[in-house]
Design an enzyme around this catalytic site. Structure first.
Site, PDB file in Angstrom:
ATOM      1  N   THR A  21       0.810  -1.004  -0.132  1.00 52.50           N
ATOM      2  CA  THR A  21       0.044  -0.124  -0.286  1.00 52.50           C
ATOM      3  C   THR A  21       0.894   1.721  -0.287  1.00 52.50           C
ATOM      4  OG1 THR A  21      -0.305   0.272   2.313  1.00 52.50           O
ATOM      5  CG2 THR A  21      -2.051  -1.574   1.366  1.00 52.50           C
ATOM      6  N   GLY A  22       0.575   2.537  -0.764  1.00 55.95           N
ATOM      7  CA  GLY A  22       1.259   3.120  -0.625  1.00 55.95           C
ATOM      8  C   GLY A  22       2.143   3.452  -1.758  1.00 55.95           C
ATOM      9  N   SER A  25       5.754   6.308  -3.895  1.00 60.78           N
ATOM     10  CA  SER A  25       6.162   7.245  -3.596  1.00 60.78           C
ATOM     11  C   SER A  25       6.782   6.712  -2.036  1.00 60.78           C
ATOM     12  CB  SER A  25       5.324   8.496  -3.700  1.00 60.78           C
ATOM     13  OG  SER A  25       4.695   8.349  -2.055  1.00 60.78           O
ATOM     14  N   GLY A  26       7.999   7.037  -1.737  1.00 59.39           N
ATOM     15  CA  GLY A  26       8.892   7.212  -0.536  1.00 59.39           C
ATOM     16  C   GLY A  26       9.131   6.047  -0.264  1.00 59.39           C
ATOM     17  N   TYR A 177      -0.800  11.223  15.273  1.00 62.41           N
ATOM     18  CA  TYR A 177       0.795  10.896  14.913  1.00 62.41           C
ATOM     19  C   TYR A 177       0.725   8.804  15.265  1.00 62.41           C
ATOM     20  CZ  TYR A 177       4.458   8.727  12.008  1.00 62.41           C
ATOM     21  OH  TYR A 177       4.819   8.383  11.140  1.00 62.41           O
TER      22      TYR A 177
END
Length: 311
Positions: A21-22, A25-26, A177
């Site tokens: 997932t995601g 990028s990064g 967070y």
């Protein structure tokens, strides 16, 4: 296992399927590239297909024979999570590694499609629902399969505020967070305990964190808040202190592929204060091992997402 574990030490992943997932990028992008380099078929689960296509193009430039599939997944919408899982089960018979990697960090208060505080909703609830939907295919895949959930060293400052989980009465972006990253580990460890009690020895749940890695994640909070000074500060800190996104992704790849990784482990950098360096086993906070909080969070997560694991 050497102390300087790199992607070249990962076992051959040919014939294996991973969901990241995601992935555009990064850390998600770097993990996708590394897994593809080792031969895995990587399903790039991304919120923006347009950015996903650009990322897939970059992966193919680095790994010309990469085996990739791009799919839309918006973790801020539980209907999108359900549709992704239904699509995946219609297209694939096996899933060897699920990398719950995507996340948002220290953003102004926003809500998901279902009205959850965004950081808790995306970082924890979205991945809780995704894992629950895909658990059957993980269980039915031959051999060992892994669920890897990305946390953060910030979990150590996190507290589960069950009286105000969504930050409706009081919201602090870093507190939210930290809570979401603590929830990630409570979930990862509780999942492992439930798998063990159910006799599902071939599915293991592992937590990980990237240390301090330079990614776009740090930019989004200041950008959403319109704070140029915070954005500048983050950029300078990344340049001075952070390790690369590639190094930050190694713990996830290690947790997903390395031999000898046990369920319930917490993998991260083994260098200075576990913020930098090559991956290995770390120790997470005492709060992350609170079984009463983990059970309470699990029951609440099933209720909020309407996803029951049945284990």
């Amino acid at each position: 296992m050497t102390s300087n574990w790199t992607v070249e030490d990962a076992p051959d992943q040919s014939g294996r399927t991973a969901v990241v997932t995601g992935a555009n990028s990064g850390l998600g992008y770097e993990a996708t590239r590394m897994l593809a380099e080792r031969g895995a078929h990587v399903v790039m689960a991304v919120r923006s297909p347009e950015r996903g296509r650009e990322a897939a193009k970059d992966v193919l430039e680095a790994v010309p024979d990469a085996d990739l599939t791009l799919a839309k997944l918006d973790l801020a919408d539980l209907e999108s999570v359900r549709r992704f899982a239904e699509w995946f089960e219609g297209e694939f018979d096996e899933l060897h590694a699920l990398a719950n990697n995507a996340g948002v960090m220290a953003i102004p208060r926003r809500e998901t499609e279902q009205g959850f505080e965004m950081q808790f909703g995306v970082n924890h609830l979205g991945h809780f629902a995704l894992t629950g939907h895909l658990l059957d295919v993980l269980r039915e895949t031959d051999g060992e399969t892994r669920v890897v959930t990305q946390s953060s060293g910030v979990h150590e400052s996190g507290e589960m505020d069950f009286s105000d989980l969504m930050g409706e009465d009081s919201y602090d972006k870093w507190g939210a967070y930290g809570q979401s990253k603590l929830a990630n580990l409570l979930f990862a460890y509780e999942l492992q305990r439930r798998l063990e009690r159910a006799g599902e020895d071939d599915v293991v749940s592992v937590g990980c964190h990237p240390g301090y890695a330079a990614t776009n994640l740090q930019r989004r909070g200041p950008e959403m808040a319109g704070s140029y000074l915070r954005l500048l500060g983050m950029s300078l800190a990344n340049r001075a202190l952070a390790q690369s996104a590639e190094m930050g992704a190694l713990p996830l790849v290690y947790a997903a592929t390395a031999e000898g990784v046990d369920g319930g482990e917490y993998v991260g950098p083994t260098g200075f204060r576990n913020m930098r360096g090559y991956p290995g086993e770390n120790e997470s906070s005492a709060d992350s091992h609170d079984e009463a909080d983990a059970h309470r969070l699990w029951e609440l997560s099933e209720k909020l997402t309407s996803v029951a694991y049945g284990i």
